[in-house]
Design a protein around this motif. Structure first.
Motif, short mmCIF file in Angstrom:
data_model
loop_
_atom_site.label_atom_id
_atom_site.label_comp_id
_atom_site.label_asym_id
_atom_site.label_seq_id
_atom_site.Cartn_x
_atom_site.Cartn_y
_atom_site.Cartn_z
N VAL A 9 -87.77 -88.60 -40.77
CA VAL A 9 -89.30 -89.58 -39.94
C VAL A 9 -89.03 -90.14 -39.79
O VAL A 9 -89.23 -90.62 -38.31
CB VAL A 9 -90.27 -89.36 -41.45
N ASP A 10 -87.80 -91.21 -39.90
CA ASP A 10 -88.01 -92.52 -39.31
C ASP A 10 -86.96 -91.99 -38.12
O ASP A 10 -87.62 -92.56 -37.29
CB ASP A 10 -86.96 -92.78 -40.37
N LEU A 11 -85.79 -91.66 -38.17
CA LEU A 11 -85.69 -90.56 -36.79
C LEU A 11 -86.87 -91.08 -35.87
O LEU A 11 -86.49 -90.99 -34.61
CB LEU A 11 -84.68 -89.85 -36.31
N PHE A 12 -87.55 -90.24 -35.95
CA PHE A 12 -88.74 -89.37 -34.88
C PHE A 12 -89.54 -90.57 -34.44
O PHE A 12 -90.01 -90.95 -33.48
CB PHE A 12 -89.84 -87.89 -35.37
N LEU A 13 -90.20 -90.93 -35.59
CA LEU A 13 -90.94 -92.63 -35.61
C LEU A 13 -89.97 -93.78 -34.54
O LEU A 13 -90.83 -94.27 -33.53
CB LEU A 13 -90.67 -93.52 -36.62
N ARG A 14 -88.72 -93.39 -34.37
CA ARG A 14 -88.22 -95.05 -33.73
C ARG A 14 -87.81 -94.23 -31.98
O ARG A 14 -86.85 -95.29 -31.67
CB ARG A 14 -86.34 -95.14 -34.77
N ARG A 15 -87.41 -92.36 -32.58
CA ARG A 15 -86.83 -92.64 -31.36
C ARG A 15 -87.86 -91.65 -30.55
O ARG A 15 -87.72 -90.99 -29.51
CB ARG A 15 -85.50 -91.31 -30.84
N SER A 16 -89.37 -90.96 -30.94
CA SER A 16 -89.97 -90.62 -30.04
C SER A 16 -90.34 -91.41 -28.75
O SER A 16 -91.09 -90.54 -27.55
CB SER A 16 -91.10 -90.29 -31.04
N GLY A 17 -91.32 -92.90 -28.69
CA GLY A 17 -91.73 -93.44 -28.04
C GLY A 17 -92.76 -92.73 -27.82
O GLY A 17 -93.81 -94.34 -27.38
N ALA A 18 -93.35 -92.07 -28.81
CA ALA A 18 -95.16 -92.07 -29.16
C ALA A 18 -95.67 -93.56 -30.00
O ALA A 18 -94.90 -93.78 -31.06
CB ALA A 18 -95.16 -90.92 -30.59
N ARG A 19 -96.38 -93.70 -29.57
CA ARG A 19 -97.43 -95.26 -30.08
C ARG A 19 -97.81 -94.82 -31.50
O ARG A 19 -97.72 -95.46 -32.29
CB ARG A 19 -98.13 -95.68 -29.35
N HIS A 20 -98.43 -93.76 -31.88
CA HIS A 20 -99.47 -92.81 -32.43
C HIS A 20 -98.83 -91.67 -32.56
O HIS A 20 -98.67 -90.66 -32.49
CB HIS A 20 -101.03 -93.01 -32.74
N VAL A 21 -98.14 -91.09 -33.78
CA VAL A 21 -97.84 -89.95 -34.85
C VAL A 21 -98.84 -89.70 -35.94
O VAL A 21 -99.30 -90.26 -36.62
CB VAL A 21 -96.89 -90.21 -35.44
N ASP A 22 -99.20 -88.14 -35.98
CA ASP A 22 -100.01 -87.92 -36.26
C ASP A 22 -99.25 -86.12 -37.28
O ASP A 22 -98.13 -85.80 -36.63
CB ASP A 22 -100.65 -86.58 -35.79
N LEU A 23 -99.15 -86.37 -38.86
CA LEU A 23 -99.11 -85.50 -39.61
C LEU A 23 -100.12 -83.87 -39.51
O LEU A 23 -101.01 -84.11 -39.31
CB LEU A 23 -98.73 -85.74 -40.80
N VAL A 24 -98.75 -83.30 -38.23
CA VAL A 24 -100.13 -82.16 -37.78
C VAL A 24 -99.87 -81.23 -38.99
O VAL A 24 -100.96 -80.31 -39.81
CB VAL A 24 -99.14 -80.90 -36.71
N ALA A 25 -98.62 -80.64 -40.25
CA ALA A 25 -98.90 -79.54 -41.06
C ALA A 25 -97.89 -79.85 -41.70
O ALA A 25 -96.43 -81.30 -41.64
CB ALA A 25 -98.07 -78.38 -40.90
N ALA A 26 -98.08 -79.37 -43.28
CA ALA A 26 -96.91 -80.43 -44.69
C ALA A 26 -96.53 -79.04 -45.26
O ALA A 26 -98.41 -78.83 -45.72
CB ALA A 26 -97.60 -81.64 -45.03
#
Length: 160
Positions: A9-26
């Protein structure tokens, strides 16, 4: 999810470039071993920049040499990354379609000592270069949201 998932999760948050991230499914499952803690989890994330990630983790067979299962795939404006349990990792650049592949050690156990030493070495300068409490909070917000969508207890009553 709470033990293995935060790394991805941290890898995606730090490397995606997104300002906001949604949890689409879990989906968190304890069906393999039938205990009160999950043995497998899948999380799908989407960034406001069009990036997305699928994170799959688990302690499917702790007594086996593999111990853990992990899969991380992510796509964004820079390209596509794929990391698997075997340590096979590949990155395909969006700009020219070139793919770079390698084998990495995805066992996080050896990294604990490295992390503790890094914390010790950076204590005097405010832990420069390490994740901040804000970084950790953002990551755990996603993790707790995944548990909230699941019947697996997390120990966290709400996202606040």
């Amino acid at each position: 999810m709470v033990n293995l998932g935060p790394h991805f999760v941290d890898l995606f948050l730090r490397r995606s470039g997104a300002r906001h991230v949604d949890l689409v499914a879990a989906n968190l499952s304890a069906s393999l071993h039938g205990q009160e803690v999950e043995d497998h989890a899948i999380v799908v994330l989407a960034g406001d920049d069009g990036s997305e990630a699928i994170i799959e983790v688990g302690y499917a067979f702790p007594a086996s040499p593999a111990k853990r299962y992990c899969s991380y795939t992510s796509v964004g404006s820079k390209g596509y990354v794929d990391v698997g349990t075997s340590g096979q990792v590949s990155f395909t650049r969006a700009s020219d379609g070139a793919t770079e592949s390698s084998i990495i050690d995805v066992d996080s156990d050896p990294l604990y000592d490295v992390f503790v030493r890094r914390v010790s070495e950076t204590w005097a300068d405010g832990f420069a270069g390490l994740p901040t409490l804000t970084d950790l909070s953002e990551t755990m917000h996603v993790i707790w949201a995944a548990y909230k969508r699941s019947s697996i207890p997390s120990g966290e009553a709400s996202l606040g």
